[in-house]
Scaffold this motif. Structure first.
Motif, mmCIF file in Angstrom:
data_model
loop_
_atom_site.group_PDB
_atom_site.id
_atom_site.type_symbol
_atom_site.label_atom_id
_atom_site.label_comp_id
_atom_site.label_asym_id
_atom_site.label_seq_id
_atom_site.Cartn_x
_atom_site.Cartn_y
_atom_site.Cartn_z
ATOM 1 N N ALA A 120 50.254 49.052 8.558
ATOM 2 C CA ALA A 120 49.534 48.089 7.725
ATOM 3 C C ALA A 120 50.530 47.002 7.314
ATOM 4 C CB ALA A 120 48.952 48.773 6.497
ATOM 5 N N VAL A 121 50.031 45.906 6.814
ATOM 6 C CA VAL A 121 50.918 44.838 6.353
ATOM 7 C C VAL A 121 50.756 44.669 4.855
ATOM 8 C CG1 VAL A 121 51.439 42.371 6.478
ATOM 9 C CG2 VAL A 121 50.942 43.656 8.571
ATOM 10 N N ARG A 122 51.902 44.738 4.176
ATOM 11 C CA ARG A 122 51.880 44.444 2.747
ATOM 12 C C ARG A 122 51.929 42.932 2.588
ATOM 13 N NH1 ARG A 122 55.768 47.080 -1.828
ATOM 14 N NH2 ARG A 122 54.959 45.903 -3.606
ATOM 15 N N VAL A 123 50.965 42.431 1.837
ATOM 16 C CA VAL A 123 50.837 40.982 1.662
ATOM 17 C C VAL A 123 51.434 40.601 0.303
ATOM 18 C CG1 VAL A 123 49.214 39.048 1.589
ATOM 19 C CG2 VAL A 123 48.687 41.072 2.997
ATOM 20 N N ASN A 124 52.293 39.599 0.292
ATOM 21 C CA ASN A 124 52.761 39.025 -0.977
ATOM 22 C C ASN A 124 51.743 37.969 -1.381
ATOM 23 O OD1 ASN A 124 54.221 38.060 -3.169
ATOM 24 N ND2 ASN A 124 55.468 36.695 -1.916
ATOM 25 N N PRO A 125 50.899 38.288 -2.358
ATOM 26 C CA PRO A 125 49.828 37.345 -2.693
ATOM 27 C C PRO A 125 50.381 36.130 -3.443
ATOM 28 C CG PRO A 125 49.813 39.178 -4.226
ATOM 29 C CD PRO A 125 50.889 39.488 -3.217
ATOM 30 N N ASP A 126 49.606 35.049 -3.419
ATOM 31 C CA ASP A 126 50.028 33.834 -4.114
ATOM 32 C C ASP A 126 49.616 33.848 -5.579
ATOM 33 O OD1 ASP A 126 51.308 32.592 -1.975
ATOM 34 O OD2 ASP A 126 49.384 31.966 -1.136
ATOM 35 N N PHE A 127 49.134 35.006 -6.035
ATOM 36 C CA PHE A 127 48.716 35.117 -7.436
ATOM 37 C C PHE A 127 49.344 36.378 -8.003
ATOM 38 C CE2 PHE A 127 45.573 36.742 -4.455
ATOM 39 C CZ PHE A 127 45.475 38.064 -4.829
ATOM 40 N N GLU A 183 52.095 34.004 6.507
ATOM 41 C CA GLU A 183 52.759 34.584 7.683
ATOM 42 C C GLU A 183 52.100 35.876 8.153
ATOM 43 O OE1 GLU A 183 56.912 34.951 6.816
ATOM 44 O OE2 GLU A 183 57.069 32.846 6.220
ATOM 45 N N VAL A 184 51.057 36.283 7.438
ATOM 46 C CA VAL A 184 50.430 37.562 7.769
ATOM 47 C C VAL A 184 49.632 37.510 9.076
ATOM 48 C CG1 VAL A 184 48.703 39.257 6.992
ATOM 49 C CG2 VAL A 184 50.483 38.455 5.409
ATOM 50 N N PRO A 185 48.791 36.482 9.272
ATOM 51 C CA PRO A 185 47.968 36.515 10.502
ATOM 52 C C PRO A 185 48.778 36.623 11.794
ATOM 53 C CG PRO A 185 47.021 34.989 8.930
ATOM 54 C CD PRO A 185 48.360 35.397 8.370
ATOM 55 N N PRO A 186 49.824 35.792 11.992
ATOM 56 C CA PRO A 186 50.574 35.985 13.248
ATOM 57 C C PRO A 186 51.214 37.372 13.351
ATOM 58 C CG PRO A 186 51.638 34.334 11.814
ATOM 59 C CD PRO A 186 50.299 34.626 11.216
ATOM 60 N N LEU A 187 51.640 37.918 12.215
ATOM 61 C CA LEU A 187 52.259 39.246 12.264
ATOM 62 C C LEU A 187 51.234 40.304 12.669
ATOM 63 C CD1 LEU A 187 54.657 41.133 11.887
ATOM 64 C CD2 LEU A 187 54.101 41.251 9.440
ATOM 65 N N VAL A 188 50.035 40.239 12.097
ATOM 66 C CA VAL A 188 49.006 41.233 12.451
ATOM 67 C C VAL A 188 48.626 41.090 13.926
ATOM 68 C CG1 VAL A 188 46.621 41.980 12.043
ATOM 69 C CG2 VAL A 188 48.137 41.481 10.101
ATOM 70 N N ARG A 189 48.499 39.836 14.386
ATOM 71 C CA ARG A 189 48.190 39.645 15.812
ATOM 72 C C ARG A 189 49.281 40.260 16.691
ATOM 73 N NH1 ARG A 189 45.453 34.612 14.065
ATOM 74 N NH2 ARG A 189 47.462 33.533 14.091
ATOM 75 N N PHE A 193 45.566 46.045 5.179
ATOM 76 C CA PHE A 193 46.421 45.335 4.225
ATOM 77 C C PHE A 193 46.734 46.175 2.995
ATOM 78 C CE2 PHE A 193 43.642 41.743 5.889
ATOM 79 C CZ PHE A 193 44.603 41.248 6.764
ATOM 80 N N HIS A 194 47.906 45.912 2.444
ATOM 81 C CA HIS A 194 48.304 46.445 1.141
ATOM 82 C C HIS A 194 48.642 45.231 0.281
ATOM 83 C CE1 HIS A 194 51.554 48.597 -1.436
ATOM 84 N NE2 HIS A 194 50.379 48.980 -1.874
ATOM 85 N N ILE A 195 47.884 45.046 -0.796
ATOM 86 C CA ILE A 195 48.058 43.844 -1.632
ATOM 87 C C ILE A 195 48.203 44.299 -3.079
ATOM 88 C CG2 ILE A 195 47.124 41.578 -2.249
ATOM 89 C CD1 ILE A 195 45.369 41.693 0.260
ATOM 90 N N PHE A 196 49.418 44.165 -3.614
ATOM 91 C CA PHE A 196 49.721 44.735 -4.932
ATOM 92 C C PHE A 196 50.243 43.611 -5.830
ATOM 93 C CE2 PHE A 196 51.239 47.359 -8.214
ATOM 94 C CZ PHE A 196 50.825 48.662 -7.996
ATOM 95 N N LEU A 200 42.287 36.325 5.293
ATOM 96 C CA LEU A 200 43.247 36.779 6.312
ATOM 97 C C LEU A 200 42.509 37.398 7.502
ATOM 98 C CD1 LEU A 200 45.970 38.341 3.972
ATOM 99 C CD2 LEU A 200 46.170 36.205 5.289
ATOM 100 N N ALA A 201 41.486 38.227 7.208
ATOM 101 C CA ALA A 201 40.725 38.876 8.287
ATOM 102 C C ALA A 201 40.009 37.823 9.144
ATOM 103 C CB ALA A 201 39.717 39.866 7.695
#
Lengths: 409, 409
Positions: A154-161, A183-189, A201-204, A229-230
């Protein structure tokens, strides 16, 4: 006199005025353990807390336990039977999670500094890695290729909030955690193209918040971000881990977070989610909220002394077991955790005392000028909210005192 | 960019730019240890530090090591051969001190919450108890009577003054430590009358001060207080433990304490002491000043990442080994400890980075926006001043990471 935090609901005394924990007298528990200091965790409170969460939240949302809050092995085994997954933060925690009986596919591993051997252990076991950077993703793919295993990533996302009012901000701006959202979409692809089993995703955004509206607002932003992102990736994330955020009241004036309000808002948020998340599962990851109130730290008074007209109760415990309660872990202003004399629980205070630990440092203070019933040498002091970030988050070796005992009742 | 503290004198690089510790390359030490993170303590620096102290201080003053600063067993054995006594703060430390080879009569035990079994162990071994209250004195006398042993008992005095500019104030007003000065004479008379082997006074006004004049002033007040107490008691204290106080420079702008100035003033103070102290011995009790600079914490970079244009170096170490360096132990404002890239030691900085630990918490930061030479995954980061209050004063179990390795070279 300085106030102390609110004693969590559910603690009562017997007719002698002795605190009961899980129906047992606190003094009997200390005798059974053989010595103080002692952490006692009440399993019935853990069960009730999980039930409270499930009653409040939409059925579709899973509950994960962030075991960093309390990794005591018997408690892990107990929690493994109550929750839907564990979140771990090291190879050591992964090992403990597996030993608790939690299935590997229900374990996710986040942490910004995972070593190769930790990536290897998670991939081998079949746990999900919450990737924290593109560099870590490449290391994980390479290790999986060498092992000949399809990794669950999974990808941990650094949210903008961030989570407003949270004690620990984990998002909003430059952070060591996760991958910046753009930078998440290219990484998931890249992960999908490499043949990895992409888990979502992991969004904390933050933790230890008491404002239900702020938590609800952050969850709405989190689900919206996952949807964007999806859409951009063009694939449905199997799981969206919404993080945690629900805190507990430690200090005077703190009020418990209203779980029902969070749950109603979350149901609304999920009902309005992007079509790209229609088949996603959702989870919340909670540590402190699940276990903090179920734990009590018991320490015995060794000396009662007066210095310059102030009374000190000197105990056999201290910051080596309860660093956060001493005000020395991540807090700027020291405030008193909830504290009580166990053998006079519920009695009216008659004097102002400072409760200190046995360490030879002025930092070692468990209660600063608190109003308590009379207590003498041999009596037991309770420090509440000891179920999270107590034993494992304190310097047990400091001054050669050693670890406290722990017990699940 | 934020500054970091001054790198202690004596650290140099080889021609490759690799930091040397005790003459060995830091990377070779990490290989020898088998893994990072690693604490390395330089025995030659310990020897030099003790020699510096002895050169500065009057010959009559003894040097005690406060082992709470660093209880690593090989370091204790080494220090036992260099200093005149150990000060311990628990039964666990007493056991370690005895195991190091230090003679029991040169060990003193202070601490406000000594349990009966700890008093028993000290009396049985023949160590000196620094009594913290009248209640503790009665417990010690009773235990000694039961054992049929003459106990070695000193009285810890809570002085009416503190050490100006000290990081930890241990005197001046209401304190859990020691006996208020006005209550000391009757207590000492009680000890003498009971047949105890009265050992004198322990007077500790504060620690971690960098101002030699303030330390000298406190020592003058301490000797004057001991003289007044001795006069009132009508007996000569065999030993006056003057406490510590000499700190080390951790942060930008900090300057090393001038030991020579302290020594000259102390000689003057002792020359003018009360006749009742003429036959007393004197000791200083130092922990941090003796060992802090001799220790380096080595941690390896696991990830290098950019978030919102800020660069993070993620290491395999963190606050679970270096709590104080992360700014989370007894400090209000977080400042940077001295930090360096080991394989580019002494090179000019070329970028501003934040050095973080591997823990999943924003508290875990070893260097906040520091200017460093370029460093990549696999490179070693050094955090200095790791010889005191590092490994033993940090929550090693936090997030299941485990203890760091330690090595004396």
């Amino acid at each position: 006199m300085k106030p102390h935090g609110p004693i969590p609901p559910g603690y009562v005394a017997d007719t002698d005025g002795m605190l009961l924990i899980g129906g047992d007298r606190a003094d009997a528990l200390a005798d059974m353990a053989g010595d103080t200091p002692l952490f006692v965790y009440d399993s019935a409170m853990l069960t009730a807390r999980v039930a409270e969460w499930r009653a409040a939240m939409p059925d579709a949302v899973q509950l994960h336990y962030a075991m960093k809050a309390n990794p005591y092995a018997p408690l892990l085994v107990f929690m493994a039977g109550l929750v839907d997954g564990f979140d771990v933060a090291s190879g050591g925690e992964l090992k403990a999670a597996l030993a608790s009986g939690m299935a590997a596919q229900d374990i996710s591993f986040a942490g910004p500094g995972k070593r190769d051997r930790e990536l290897d252990a998670a991939i081998t076991a079949g746990a999900t890695l919450n990737l924290e950077s593109a560099g870590e993703a490449e290391r994980a793919l390479s290790i999986a290729a060498n092992l000949g295993v399809t990794p669950r990533l999974a990808v941990r996302v650094n949210p903008d909030f961030d989570l407003k009012g949270s004690g620990m901000k984990m998002g909003g701006g430059a952070k060591p955690f996760g991958v910046d959202a753009n930078e998440v979409p290219p990484l998931v692809r890249r992960l999908i193209a490499s043949g990895a089993d992409w888990q979502g995703f992991h969004i904390f955004a933050g933790s230890q918040a008491l404002d239900a509206a702020a938590i609800a607002d952050t969850q709405a932003q989190t689900v919206a971000l996952a949807g964007r992102l999806a859409d951009e990736i063009g694939a449905t994330p199997p799981l969206v881990n919404l993080g945690g955020g629900m805190g507990v009241p430690y200090f005077p004036g703190d009020k418990a977070v209203d779980a029902a309000t969070v749950g109603i808002a979350l149901a609304d948020t999920l009902a309005q989610r992007s079509a790209s998340l229609e088949n996603s599962r959702f989870a919340m990851e909670l540590g402190r909220w699940l276990v903090a109130e179920a734990g009590v730290y018991l320490t015995r008074i060794v000396d009662r002394k007066i210095s310059h007209a102030e009374t000190f109760l000197v105990t056999d415990g201290g910051l080596h077991h309860q660093l956060a309660a001493s005000g020395n872990f991540g807090t700027v202003i020291r405030r008193n955790y909830p504290i009580a004399v166990m053998n006079a629980f519920g009695s009216e205070p008659v004097e102002t005392v400072s409760v200190v630990g046995c360490l030879c440092t002025p930092l070692d203070r468990l209660g600063d000028q608190v109003a308590l019933p009379r207590a003498d040498v041999g009596d037991l002091i309770a420090v509440f909210l000891a179920g999270a970030y107590g034993a494992s988050a304190s310097p047990a070796s400091f001054l050669g005192q050693g670890s406290a005992r722990e017990m699940l009742v």
